[in-house]
Design a protein around this motif. Structure first.
Motif, PDB file in Angstrom:
ATOM      1  N   LEU A 108      -0.879  62.876  11.542  1.00  0.00           N
ATOM      2  CA  LEU A 108       0.095  63.681  10.821  1.00  0.00           C
ATOM      3  C   LEU A 108      -0.412  64.077   9.443  1.00  0.00           C
ATOM      4  N   PHE A 109      -1.344  63.311   8.890  1.00  0.00           N
ATOM      5  CA  PHE A 109      -1.814  63.560   7.540  1.00  0.00           C
ATOM      6  C   PHE A 109      -3.090  64.382   7.488  1.00  0.00           C
ATOM      7  N   LYS A 110      -3.665  64.674   8.634  1.00  0.00           N
ATOM      8  CA  LYS A 110      -4.886  65.480   8.665  1.00  0.00           C
ATOM      9  C   LYS A 110      -4.546  66.941   8.398  1.00  0.00           C
ATOM     10  N   LYS A 111      -5.450  67.625   7.725  1.00  0.00           N
ATOM     11  CA  LYS A 111      -5.282  69.050   7.467  1.00  0.00           C
ATOM     12  C   LYS A 111      -5.318  69.805   8.795  1.00  0.00           C
ATOM     13  N   LYS A 112      -4.372  70.694   8.979  1.00  0.00           N
ATOM     14  CA  LYS A 112      -4.302  71.464  10.225  1.00  0.00           C
ATOM     15  C   LYS A 112      -5.482  72.422  10.318  1.00  0.00           C
ATOM     16  N   ARG A 113      -6.105  72.459  11.492  1.00  0.00           N
ATOM     17  CA  ARG A 113      -7.223  73.358  11.744  1.00  0.00           C
ATOM     18  C   ARG A 113      -6.840  74.271  12.895  1.00  0.00           C
ATOM     19  N   ASN A 114      -7.195  75.520  12.767  1.00  0.00           N
ATOM     20  CA  ASN A 114      -6.904  76.474  13.829  1.00  0.00           C
ATOM     21  C   ASN A 114      -8.163  76.747  14.628  1.00  0.00           C
ATOM     22  N   GLU A 115      -8.042  76.634  15.940  1.00  0.00           N
ATOM     23  CA  GLU A 115      -9.175  76.902  16.819  1.00  0.00           C
ATOM     24  C   GLU A 115      -9.420  78.398  16.941  1.00  0.00           C
ATOM     25  N   ILE A 116     -10.678  78.729  17.205  1.00  0.00           N
ATOM     26  CA  ILE A 116     -11.111  80.108  17.383  1.00  0.00           C
ATOM     27  C   ILE A 116     -11.785  80.190  18.745  1.00  0.00           C
ATOM     28  N   ALA A 117     -11.471  81.254  19.497  1.00  0.00           N
ATOM     29  CA  ALA A 117     -12.081  81.450  20.809  1.00  0.00           C
ATOM     30  C   ALA A 117     -12.898  82.739  20.811  1.00  0.00           C
ATOM     31  N   SER A 118     -13.856  82.802  21.692  1.00  0.00           N
ATOM     32  CA  SER A 118     -14.602  84.040  21.879  1.00  0.00           C
ATOM     33  C   SER A 118     -13.669  85.053  22.537  1.00  0.00           C
ATOM     34  N   PRO A 119     -13.518  86.250  21.955  1.00  0.00           N
ATOM     35  CA  PRO A 119     -12.618  87.239  22.539  1.00  0.00           C
ATOM     36  C   PRO A 119     -13.188  87.940  23.772  1.00  0.00           C
ATOM     37  N   MET A 120     -14.499  87.794  23.975  1.00  0.00           N
ATOM     38  CA  MET A 120     -15.142  88.468  25.100  1.00  0.00           C
ATOM     39  C   MET A 120     -16.239  87.569  25.669  1.00  0.00           C
ATOM     40  N   ASP A 133     -16.152  77.412  11.105  1.00  0.00           N
ATOM     41  CA  ASP A 133     -17.151  76.563  11.755  1.00  0.00           C
ATOM     42  C   ASP A 133     -17.268  77.073  13.189  1.00  0.00           C
ATOM     43  N   ILE A 134     -18.274  77.934  13.423  1.00  0.00           N
ATOM     44  CA  ILE A 134     -18.446  78.622  14.706  1.00  0.00           C
ATOM     45  C   ILE A 134     -19.754  78.179  15.350  1.00  0.00           C
ATOM     46  N   LYS A 135     -19.711  78.007  16.661  1.00  0.00           N
ATOM     47  CA  LYS A 135     -20.932  77.698  17.416  1.00  0.00           C
ATOM     48  C   LYS A 135     -21.392  78.961  18.133  1.00  0.00           C
ATOM     49  N   THR A 136     -22.622  79.375  17.863  1.00  0.00           N
ATOM     50  CA  THR A 136     -23.163  80.568  18.506  1.00  0.00           C
ATOM     51  C   THR A 136     -23.718  80.209  19.877  1.00  0.00           C
ATOM     52  N   GLY A 137     -23.975  81.221  20.691  1.00  0.00           N
ATOM     53  CA  GLY A 137     -24.517  81.010  22.028  1.00  0.00           C
ATOM     54  C   GLY A 137     -23.786  81.847  23.045  1.00  0.00           C
TER      55      GLY A 137
END
Length: 155
Positions: free
Chosen positions: A4-16, A139-143
């Motif tokens: 509950l005390f961790k900073k909220k992080r939003n996930e990112i997805a590859s759109p294509m 923080d994105i992972k390429t590939g």
């Protein structure tokens, strides 16, 4: 309980589906210099475009080549399909959502005819840019990824 005390992080997805690359490798100085904001890009192998974030559609460009979104933290995202595709006046694009729609990674936003873009000598590279994310850290992972795959987060 401590989560509950961790900073909220939003996930990112590859759109294509395609090769996710750093924004600095995009063959357009406006994007690669981060003049519009930080982000990433996809060199797509398929023309289905999905939401890269969980949020809401805030704008759809009349030329159908770009959409504005806002995520759950209020960060604004520009999804720009192709380079110099504004010149196509909407040809080759089919938008499947409306402004105000709530979206998540499973929401298909558009289809784009990649062969048509190529026939008009328009690079198909698609950018995802945080236009008001000065305080955000990506923080994105390429590939190579399929559409809808989580590739990172914004903190």
């Amino acid at each position: 309980m401590f989560n509950l005390f961790k900073k909220k992080r939003n996930e990112i997805a590859s759109p294509m589906t395609g090769q996710v690359i750093p924004i600095t490798e995009v063959e357009d100085a406006v994007f690669s210099s981060k003049a519009m904001g930080d982000g990433f890009a996809v060199q797509p192998s398929e023309g289905k475009v999905y939401a890269p974030i969980k949020g809401k559609i805030t704008s759809i460009f009349p030329t159908k080549h770009a959409l504005g979104l806002v995520d759950e933290k209020g960060l604004e995202v520009l999804l720009h399909i192709g380079i110099d595709t504004v010149e196509l006046a909407g040809n080759g694009f089919d938008i499947l959502v409306q402004e105000g729609a709530e979206v998540d990674f499973d929401t298909q936003l558009a289809t784009v005819d990649l062969d048509y873009l190529k026939s008009k000598n328009k690079p198909t590279t698609t950018m995802v840019i945080w236009t008001n994310g000065e305080s955000a850290t990506l923080d994105i992972k390429t590939g190579q990824y399929t559409a809808k795959t989580v590739i990172g987060e914004v903190k």
